[in-house]
Scaffold this active site. Structure first.
Site, PDB file in Angstrom:
ATOM      1  N   VAL A  74      63.746  23.048 -15.667  1.00  0.00           N
ATOM      2  CA  VAL A  74      63.599  22.098 -16.783  1.00  0.00           C
ATOM      3  C   VAL A  74      62.877  20.826 -16.315  1.00  0.00           C
ATOM      4  O   VAL A  74      63.385  19.715 -16.419  1.00  0.00           O
ATOM      5  CB  VAL A  74      64.963  21.783 -17.438  1.00  0.00           C
ATOM      6  CG1 VAL A  74      65.531  23.040 -18.069  1.00  0.00           C
ATOM      7  CG2 VAL A  74      65.969  21.211 -16.443  1.00  0.00           C
ATOM      8  N   HIS A  75      61.661  21.018 -15.824  1.00  0.00           N
ATOM      9  CA  HIS A  75      60.884  19.912 -15.252  1.00  0.00           C
ATOM     10  C   HIS A  75      60.881  18.670 -16.146  1.00  0.00           C
ATOM     11  O   HIS A  75      61.292  17.582 -15.725  1.00  0.00           O
ATOM     12  CB  HIS A  75      59.429  20.352 -15.057  1.00  0.00           C
ATOM     13  CG  HIS A  75      59.213  21.466 -14.102  1.00  0.00           C
ATOM     14  ND1 HIS A  75      59.414  21.336 -12.745  1.00  0.00           N
ATOM     15  CD2 HIS A  75      58.789  22.738 -14.305  1.00  0.00           C
ATOM     16  CE1 HIS A  75      59.122  22.481 -12.150  1.00  0.00           C
ATOM     17  NE2 HIS A  75      58.740  23.343 -13.072  1.00  0.00           N
ATOM     18  N   ASP A  76      60.383  18.832 -17.374  1.00  0.00           N
ATOM     19  CA  ASP A  76      60.122  17.664 -18.221  1.00  0.00           C
ATOM     20  C   ASP A  76      61.400  16.985 -18.687  1.00  0.00           C
ATOM     21  O   ASP A  76      61.434  15.762 -18.855  1.00  0.00           O
ATOM     22  CB  ASP A  76      59.275  18.079 -19.417  1.00  0.00           C
ATOM     23  CG  ASP A  76      57.880  18.531 -19.012  1.00  0.00           C
ATOM     24  OD1 ASP A  76      57.503  18.320 -17.841  1.00  0.00           O
ATOM     25  OD2 ASP A  76      57.177  19.104 -19.859  1.00  0.00           O
TER      26      ASP A  76
END
Length: 316
Positions: free
Chosen positions: A241-243
């Site tokens: 869940v980078h962002d």
């Protein structure tokens, strides 16, 4: 309340981050600006309008220029194997969305919104840094008026994800990223050093969807293609869940460990797009990091608490 402009290239993990911003009670999402990256600018803008419509988001959407800060850079192929041909996991997003765009280009929207709210606006940028760099070029004075800039991008003490040296967002427009990192505003970089430790499993997402089917059913549908891709990169069947990590930093910075120091971005050569920090705690001979603002790179994360806060907010 945190006033936020979300600069984004939706994008599957962008969609999750957008829903987090929309749902969190301490965040006032006052604008969405689109940039190319996970798909062409036409597609990412259409996707932003689609998510705005489906989730009842009030914030206006302003379209970016769709070109790199250095016009001589060649465009790259869109990552259709990761985000799908429609940028949102091949869920057959309609070709057109009957919602108006803000009439201003993204960089002008940023400038005018920041000047209308001096000292109050946080820019969260989770794609190429092109819009932010164009805004700085046209109006350098906004740097002193922005509350802070939070970036999803970069890799400092770990390998990149598009080349061994570079993370994809930075690699896509390194000249823009260097302009943003070296400007006299407060920048926090939430990169692969921490984001790769946060995984939303397919099982976890299904359980969340059962608790809030209205919004999360769409998010779950969007995410399945992305989870299939990430199956080769994470141990559990899930997606990184980078962002969302960049958005969570805004409301829970205590869950992250940061390191201060000037940051430069390599432009050209085999290390194109590499982010390199000169830590404040180290001394070096004179060089290209001197007399630049000290920015903060995230190097540690409490991944369990970050994911718990993401769960809690998504099901609101």
């Amino acid at each position: 309340m945190h006033k936020v402009i979300f600069d984004t290239d939706p994008g599957v993990d962008d969609a999750m981050a957008l829903l987090f911003l929309h749902n969190h009670p301490e965040i006032d999402l006052i604008g969405i600006t689109t940039v190319f990256g996970n798909a062409a600018i036409e597609t990412t803008t259409r996707n932003a309008l689609f998510l705005k419509r489906e989730w009842g988001i009030a914030a206006p959407v302003a379209r970016g220029e769709g070109k790199t800060y250095n016009p001589m850079r060649n465009p790259v192929d869109w990552p259709v194997l990761i985000h799908g041909h429609d940028g949102l996991g091949n869920i057959d997003v309609p070709d057109t969305i009957d919602l108006p765009l803000d009439p201003r280009p993204a960089h002008r929207f940023i400038i005018e919104t920041v000047r209308a709210n001096p000292g109050e606006v946080t820019l969260i940028a989770v794609g190429r840094m092109s819009n932010l760099a164009y805004a700085l070029k046209e109006d350098p004075g906004i740097a002193g008026l922005v509350r802070q800039v939070i970036i999803m991008g970069g890799a400092f003490d770990v390998p990149g994800n598009i080349t061994p040296a570079a993370e994809a967002n930075i690699h896509g427009d390194p000249e823009a990223a260097d302009a943003v990192m070296t400007a006299p505003w407060k920048v926090v970089v939430v990169g692969l050093d921490v984001t790769m430790k946060t995984v939303m499993t397919r099982k976890r997402l299904a359980e969340l969807t059962e608790r809030n089917g209205k919004h999360l059913k769409l998010l779950s549908d969007i995410s399945q293609f992305y989870i299939d891709f990430y199956g080769q990169h994470v141990e559990d069947e899930g997606m990184v869940v980078h962002d969302s990590c960049a958005c969570i930093y805004l409301v829970a910075p205590e869950l992250f460990t940061t390191r201060p120091g000037a940051i430069r971005v390599v432009a050209g050569g085999i290390a194109d797009g590499q982010t390199i920090q000169k830590p404040d705690a180290r001394t070096f001979p004179p060089g290209n990091w001197d007399d630049l603002p000290s920015q903060h790179a995230c190097i540690g994360i409490d991944a369990e608490k970050v994911m718990a806060l993401l769960d809690e907010t998504l099901v609101r």
